[in-house]
Motif scaffolding. Structure first.
Motif, PDB file in Angstrom:
ATOM      1  N   MET A  57      -3.313   9.677  -1.146  1.00 53.11           N
ATOM      2  CA  MET A  57      -2.506  10.407  -1.634  1.00 53.11           C
ATOM      3  C   MET A  57      -0.730  10.400  -1.383  1.00 53.11           C
ATOM      4  N   LEU A  58      -0.547   9.820  -2.043  1.00 52.95           N
ATOM      5  CA  LEU A  58       0.948   9.637  -1.115  1.00 52.95           C
ATOM      6  C   LEU A  58       2.171  10.311  -2.624  1.00 52.95           C
ATOM      7  N   PRO A  59       3.388  10.575  -2.473  1.00 54.88           N
ATOM      8  CA  PRO A  59       4.087  10.522  -3.383  1.00 54.88           C
ATOM      9  C   PRO A  59       4.585   9.589  -4.394  1.00 54.88           C
ATOM     10  N   ASP A  60       4.609   8.788  -3.647  1.00 53.11           N
ATOM     11  CA  ASP A  60       5.686   7.551  -4.233  1.00 53.11           C
ATOM     12  C   ASP A  60       4.686   6.662  -4.815  1.00 53.11           C
ATOM     13  N   VAL A  61       3.612   5.916  -3.438  1.00 51.65           N
ATOM     14  CA  VAL A  61       3.097   4.751  -3.481  1.00 51.65           C
ATOM     15  C   VAL A  61       1.215   4.988  -3.186  1.00 51.65           C
ATOM     16  N   ASP A  62       0.120   4.369  -3.670  1.00 53.39           N
ATOM     17  CA  ASP A  62      -1.261   5.008  -3.494  1.00 53.39           C
ATOM     18  C   ASP A  62      -1.057   4.467  -1.885  1.00 53.39           C
ATOM     19  N   GLY A  63      -2.148   5.218  -1.262  1.00 52.59           N
ATOM     20  CA  GLY A  63      -2.345   5.170   0.130  1.00 52.59           C
ATOM     21  C   GLY A  63      -2.718   3.759   0.482  1.00 52.59           C
ATOM     22  N   LEU A  64      -4.259   2.953  -0.934  1.00 54.72           N
ATOM     23  CA  LEU A  64      -4.648   2.355  -0.025  1.00 54.72           C
ATOM     24  C   LEU A  64      -3.626   0.520  -1.104  1.00 54.72           C
ATOM     25  N   ASP A  65      -2.342   1.075  -1.460  1.00 52.03           N
ATOM     26  CA  ASP A  65      -1.664  -0.022  -1.705  1.00 52.03           C
ATOM     27  C   ASP A  65      -0.186   0.221  -0.466  1.00 52.03           C
ATOM     28  N   CYS A  66      -0.251   1.275   0.253  1.00 45.82           N
ATOM     29  CA  CYS A  66       0.513   1.476   0.915  1.00 45.82           C
ATOM     30  C   CYS A  66       0.005   0.643   2.322  1.00 45.82           C
ATOM     31  N   LEU A  67      -1.760   1.370   2.751  1.00 46.55           N
ATOM     32  CA  LEU A  67      -2.510   0.220   3.642  1.00 46.55           C
ATOM     33  C   LEU A  67      -2.201  -1.612   3.450  1.00 46.55           C
ATOM     34  N   ALA A  68      -2.051  -1.565   2.255  1.00 46.90           N
ATOM     35  CA  ALA A  68      -2.552  -3.241   2.060  1.00 46.90           C
ATOM     36  C   ALA A  68      -1.356  -3.416   2.457  1.00 46.90           C
ATOM     37  N   ARG A  69       0.270  -3.094   1.953  1.00 43.64           N
ATOM     38  CA  ARG A  69       1.919  -3.520   2.533  1.00 43.64           C
ATOM     39  C   ARG A  69       2.027  -3.409   4.284  1.00 43.64           C
ATOM     40  N   ILE A  70       1.362  -2.434   4.641  1.00 41.57           N
ATOM     41  CA  ILE A  70       1.266  -2.574   6.408  1.00 41.57           C
ATOM     42  C   ILE A  70       0.283  -3.282   7.062  1.00 41.57           C
ATOM     43  N   LYS A  71      -0.708  -2.935   6.709  1.00 42.48           N
ATOM     44  CA  LYS A  71      -1.874  -4.982   7.446  1.00 42.48           C
ATOM     45  C   LYS A  71      -0.966  -5.604   6.851  1.00 42.48           C
ATOM     46  N   LYS A  72      -1.014  -6.110   5.895  1.00 41.17           N
ATOM     47  CA  LYS A  72       0.298  -7.713   5.855  1.00 41.17           C
ATOM     48  C   LYS A  72       1.325  -7.991   6.476  1.00 41.17           C
ATOM     49  N   GLN A  73       1.930  -7.069   6.645  1.00 38.18           N
ATOM     50  CA  GLN A  73       3.700  -7.167   7.283  1.00 38.18           C
ATOM     51  C   GLN A  73       3.096  -6.553   9.094  1.00 38.18           C
ATOM     52  N   TRP A  74       2.195  -6.152   9.426  1.00 38.50           N
ATOM     53  CA  TRP A  74       1.458  -5.669  11.098  1.00 38.50           C
ATOM     54  C   TRP A  74       0.252  -5.449  10.697  1.00 38.50           C
ATOM     55  N   PRO A  75      -0.147  -6.956  10.781  1.00 34.85           N
ATOM     56  CA  PRO A  75      -2.276  -7.052  10.875  1.00 34.85           C
ATOM     57  C   PRO A  75      -2.764  -6.687  12.063  1.00 34.85           C
ATOM     58  N   THR A  76      -1.805  -6.523  13.416  1.00 37.15           N
ATOM     59  CA  THR A  76      -2.567  -6.088  14.363  1.00 37.15           C
ATOM     60  C   THR A  76      -2.604  -4.599  14.449  1.00 37.15           C
ATOM     61  N   THR A  77      -2.131  -4.032  13.294  1.00 39.03           N
ATOM     62  CA  THR A  77      -2.303  -1.904  13.537  1.00 39.03           C
ATOM     63  C   THR A  77      -3.812  -1.684  12.401  1.00 39.03           C
ATOM     64  N   GLY A  78      -3.897  -0.521  13.954  1.00 38.21           N
ATOM     65  CA  GLY A  78      -5.063   0.005  13.385  1.00 38.21           C
ATOM     66  C   GLY A  78      -5.141   1.364  12.439  1.00 38.21           C
ATOM     67  N   VAL A  79      -5.466   0.894  11.288  1.00 36.31           N
ATOM     68  CA  VAL A  79      -5.112   2.052  10.478  1.00 36.31           C
ATOM     69  C   VAL A  79      -6.088   3.100  10.093  1.00 36.31           C
ATOM     70  N   ILE A  80      -5.738   4.606  10.058  1.00 38.62           N
ATOM     71  CA  ILE A  80      -6.935   5.784   9.270  1.00 38.62           C
ATOM     72  C   ILE A  80      -6.801   6.344   8.736  1.00 38.62           C
ATOM     73  N   MET A  81      -7.137   6.126   7.408  1.00 41.30           N
ATOM     74  CA  MET A  81      -7.030   6.925   5.683  1.00 41.30           C
ATOM     75  C   MET A  81      -7.510   8.437   6.006  1.00 41.30           C
ATOM     76  N   LEU A  82      -7.007   9.187   5.771  1.00 41.47           N
ATOM     77  CA  LEU A  82      -7.532  10.211   5.914  1.00 41.47           C
ATOM     78  C   LEU A  82      -7.252  11.081   4.025  1.00 41.47           C
ATOM     79  N   SER A  83      -7.998  11.767   3.450  1.00 41.88           N
ATOM     80  CA  SER A  83      -7.946  12.311   2.298  1.00 41.88           C
ATOM     81  C   SER A  83      -8.917  14.068   2.597  1.00 41.88           C
TER      82      SER A  83
END
Length: 127
Positions: A57-83
């Motif tokens: 839950m982020l104020p500007d962009v949904d976390g899932l959308d942010c995840l998609a943006r990160i993985k598109k630009q930096w596919p080898t970055t590991g991401v851990i989602m928190l809620s």
């Protein structure tokens, strides 16, 4: 020379973000922090993190959308989602979109550290 694993903590809750960043630094990680997705993307553009700890839950962009943006630009970055809100659907969507793990807040630090190392190792396998 040992290079610490570089993390980016993305969470709009200032106290949580600062406390988690400080505790992870104490554990030997290099940690930067961002309050929202746009800050996170700018921080990644300056210096990509090896693992991102990303609030759903982020104020500007949904976390899932942010995840998609990160993985598109930096596919080898590991991401851990928190809620802070239990949602099996969000967790499944996050994993399907490329997150290594989905954790509920408050998260136990020792468990999170283990998940950080796993996320980094898994991201390296995918590269």
């Amino acid at each position: 020379m040992f290079e610490p694993l570089q993390l980016l903590v993305v969470d709009d809750e200032l106290d949580f973000r600062e406390t988690l960043a400080q505790r992870l630094r104490f554990r030997g990680f290099g940690v930067r922090a961002a309050a929202d997705c746009h800050e996170a993307l700018a921080a990644m553009a300056r210096q990509p993190a090896q693992v991102v700890i990303l609030d759903v839950m982020l104020p500007d962009v949904d976390g899932l959308d942010c995840l998609a943006r990160i993985k598109k630009q930096w596919p080898t970055t590991g991401v851990i989602m928190l809620s802070g809100h239990a949602s099996i659907t969000a967790g499944m969507q996050g994993i399907a979109a490329g997150a290594s793990e989905y954790c509920l807040k408050p998260v136990e630090l020792s468990g999170l550290v283990e998940k950080i190392h796993i996320a980094h190792a898994e991201a390296g396998v995918r590269s």
